[in-house]
Enzyme design. Sequence first.
Site, PDB file in Angstrom:
ATOM      1  N   ASP A  54      -4.081  39.709  94.255  1.00 51.74           N
ATOM      2  CA  ASP A  54      -3.952  38.684  95.535  1.00 51.74           C
ATOM      3  C   ASP A  54      -5.222  38.199  95.944  1.00 51.74           C
ATOM      4  O   ASP A  54      -6.345  38.933  95.703  1.00 51.74           O
ATOM      5  CB  ASP A  54      -3.561  39.875  96.741  1.00 51.74           C
ATOM      6  CG  ASP A  54      -1.798  39.879  96.606  1.00 51.74           C
ATOM      7  OD1 ASP A  54      -1.203  39.429  95.702  1.00 51.74           O
ATOM      8  OD2 ASP A  54      -1.151  40.293  97.634  1.00 51.74           O
ATOM      9  N   HIS A 200      -6.731  44.001  94.356  1.00 45.39           N
ATOM     10  CA  HIS A 200      -7.449  43.032  95.097  1.00 45.39           C
ATOM     11  C   HIS A 200      -8.858  42.801  94.450  1.00 45.39           C
ATOM     12  O   HIS A 200     -10.031  42.818  95.220  1.00 45.39           O
ATOM     13  CB  HIS A 200      -7.745  43.369  96.564  1.00 45.39           C
ATOM     14  CG  HIS A 200      -6.678  43.622  97.301  1.00 45.39           C
ATOM     15  ND1 HIS A 200      -5.605  44.691  97.303  1.00 45.39           N
ATOM     16  CD2 HIS A 200      -5.924  42.534  98.188  1.00 45.39           C
ATOM     17  CE1 HIS A 200      -4.694  44.602  98.125  1.00 45.39           C
ATOM     18  NE2 HIS A 200      -4.669  43.165  98.525  1.00 45.39           N
TER      19      HIS A 200
HETATM   20 ZN   LIG Z   1      -3.595  38.827 100.562  1.00 46.12          ZN
END
Ligand SMILES: [Zn+2]
Length: 239
Positions: A54, A200
């Site tokens: 993400d 992430h």
């Molecule tokens: Zn995000």
Amino acid sequence: MKKKRSIIALAIALVLFIYCITTYKLMSSRTYQVAGELVSRVETSQKVVALTFDDGPSGHTDDILKTLEQADVQATFFLIGTEIEKRPEDVKKLLQAGHEIGNHTYHHNRMIFKSPSYLRDEVEKTDQLLRDAGVTGEILFRPPNGKKLLYLPYYLSQHDRKTIMWNLEPDSLDEIASSADQIVEYTLTNIQPGSIILLHAMYDSRAESLKAVQGIVSGLKAQGYQFKTVSELLQMQGK
Ligand SMILES: [Zn+2]
């Protein structure tokens, strides 16, 4: 009379309390939304999983690309519109390497308590940036922080779009995020067929997440797992 009033006040407080809890649960749920299809894991007996990243693109796109090339897997990236505008070439590089790209909104704000036109613009502006960068076919969508309430799911269902969540997010757990080894161990221990893993690795602060990729891939391959993009994983539903 006084007693009656306090009972009414108590009842109102209780209703408000239940309303707040329900709203919070609804906007945070990884497995339920009011309309449209939400996917946090694909139901399958095959040993297949999807690795998703993400946010970004960022200065770490090339590092992630290199790591995935070495690991010989394709992943799915949910990118932010404002970041795509800064690095449109990164989108092309990801596509060229065979990765899938989804929409993670334009501003990466929580998609709750906003006007319908704001929510629509967040999705459509980012779609357009992805199209301009060469993305074809269905564009998967993932809301920032997994937050959605009423209009967003309605809008997505009206456009026949899926909300892609995840069922494993090892680097969102504070106690393990600072150690690549622990991220790997957590993932290998909790994996299930059809899992969607979220990392992430686009941030400077998430070097351990990037370091964990090789271990996650080799560990899962040793368990017999194959890596799919999210779209490929969706095709395995019920198989
Ligand atoms: Zn995000």
